[in-house]
Design a protein around this motif. Structure first.
Motif, PDB file in Angstrom:
ATOM      1  N   THR A 177       6.945  -1.409  -7.132  1.00  0.00           N
ATOM      2  CA  THR A 177       6.853  -1.591  -8.586  1.00  0.00           C
ATOM      3  C   THR A 177       6.650  -3.088  -8.842  1.00  0.00           C
ATOM      4  N   PRO A 178       6.310  -3.471 -10.098  1.00  0.00           N
ATOM      5  CA  PRO A 178       6.182  -4.905 -10.401  1.00  0.00           C
ATOM      6  C   PRO A 178       7.463  -5.672 -10.058  1.00  0.00           C
TER       7      PRO A 178
ATOM      8  N   VAL B 242      10.491  -9.401  -6.186  1.00  0.00           N
ATOM      9  CA  VAL B 242      11.512  -9.598  -5.165  1.00  0.00           C
ATOM     10  C   VAL B 242      10.880 -10.148  -3.889  1.00  0.00           C
ATOM     11  N   VAL B 243       9.737  -9.580  -3.499  1.00  0.00           N
ATOM     12  CA  VAL B 243       9.048 -10.074  -2.300  1.00  0.00           C
ATOM     13  C   VAL B 243       8.666 -11.541  -2.471  1.00  0.00           C
TER      14      VAL B 243
ATOM     15  N   GLY C 101      14.889   0.128  -8.648  1.00  0.00           N
ATOM     16  CA  GLY C 101      13.596   0.042  -9.312  1.00  0.00           C
ATOM     17  C   GLY C 101      12.606  -0.888  -8.623  1.00  0.00           C
ATOM     18  N   TRP C 102      12.830  -1.175  -7.339  1.00  0.00           N
ATOM     19  CA  TRP C 102      11.874  -2.001  -6.591  1.00  0.00           C
ATOM     20  C   TRP C 102      10.689  -1.179  -6.113  1.00  0.00           C
TER      21      TRP C 102
ATOM     22  N   THR D  58       0.880  -1.167   0.000  1.00  0.00           N
ATOM     23  CA  THR D  58       0.000   0.000   0.000  1.00  0.00           C
ATOM     24  C   THR D  58       0.914   1.212   0.000  1.00  0.00           C
ATOM     25  N   PRO D  59       0.655   2.227  -0.837  1.00  0.00           N
ATOM     26  CA  PRO D  59       1.533   3.405  -0.823  1.00  0.00           C
ATOM     27  C   PRO D  59       1.586   4.029   0.568  1.00  0.00           C
TER      28      PRO D  59
END
Lengths: 180, 110
Positions: free
Chosen positions: B78-79, B84-85, B60-61, B23-24
């Protein structure tokens, strides 16, 4: 009430400890300039103080960005001195540590060790150059004094540099096992 | 195997920061989320958080949300960050699976 004190520290952790002791007595640092500390009397233990060495001078956009980020987290920038920043945070908001993992702590230690090493190295060089002139000049009293100041700086800074060096190595060892 | 696999293992802090950014959130919101979800065990230092956010942006994550309120920066995943998660979760599951397989029925104290 305002309290002014003059003091010179070579060790930023001792300085930090002293500022927190002052804060515990209710004297909160509000201004610093070249060895002159200005405190304001307030509620004892209201603030926790932390010192940090930045990558750039506080006027640099990168540092400004960082200091603004800190302010958003409730951390106030009280004063700056060259690349050093004096931060404080209200103690009621919980513990205040700028770094919470080994990797970022290591980076900060390396930055400080780098600075100490540089200043110590320059002084050692000057001390040796001046020492050399003392031997070769006929009237060398002045150069002798300058040389002594350089030696004194080396004697004061070298143990500190070594202590950081040891700490860096200890952290690196820990990092081989722990992912903190 | 997902694309993010080359980026793991993550530090605990990095993993939780990425989770927070599903969530931002602003910097302060990230710290709160991490503290709450770990029940106070993981307390992010603001300096550590700042450094991690910067590096993650460079990789860029995560990215800055186009701000409505321009004063405070809001970040989101980001996608690639999501990959990565996922990769980290796969890795953690593998660790757990192997641990359980070796220890068998032994009870883990908690």
């Amino acid at each position: 009430m305002i309290l002014k004190k003059r003091k010179i520290f070579f060790n930023h952790e001792k300085e930090e400890r002293w500022l927190n002791e002052m804060a515990a007595k209710g004297y909160h640092l509000v201004h610093y300039s070249w060895g002159k500390y200005t405190f304001e009397k307030g509620t004892p233990g209201e603030y926790i103080y932390r010192l940090e060495l930045l990558d750039e001078l506080p006027s640099h956009p990168e540092s400004k960005d960082y200091i603004q980020f800190m302010e958003e987290q409730g951390v106030q920038c009280v004063a700056t001195s060259l690349r050093w920043v004096f931060f404080r945070k209200k103690a009621k908001d919980g513990p205040f540590e700028i770094y919470s993992d080994h990797a970022s702590r290591l980076k900060h230690y390396q930055k400080i060790a780098g600075l100490l090493g540089l200043v110590c190295g320059i002084n050692l060089l000057l001390a040796l150059v001046n020492f050399n002139s003392v031997i070769h000049l006929s009237d060398s009293t002045f150069v002798l004094y300058v040389s002594l100041v350089n030696w004194l700086a080396v004697i004061l800074l070298a143990p500190l540099f070594i202590s950081y060096w040891r700490r860096i190595n200890r952290l690196k060892k820990e990092m081989e096992l722990y992912h903190k | 195997m997902s694309k993010g696999y080359e980026h793991v293992p993550l530090t605990e802090a990095a993993y939780y920061i990425l989770l927070a950014l599903y969530t931002p959130r602003h910097g302060y919101g990230i710290m709160q989320f991490v503290r709450e979800i770990s029940q106070g065990r993981v307390q992010l230092g603001p300096g550590t958080l700042y450094g991690a956010l910067k590096t993650m942006q460079e990789k860029g994550w995560i990215t800055l949300n186009e701000a409505k309120d321009s004063r405070k920066k809001e970040y989101r995943l980001t996608p690639l960050g999501k990959e990565v998660v996922m990769a980290e979760m796969e890795r953690l599951e593998e660790l757990l699976k192997h641990g359980r397989a070796v220890l068998g029925g032994e009870k883990v104290d908690s």
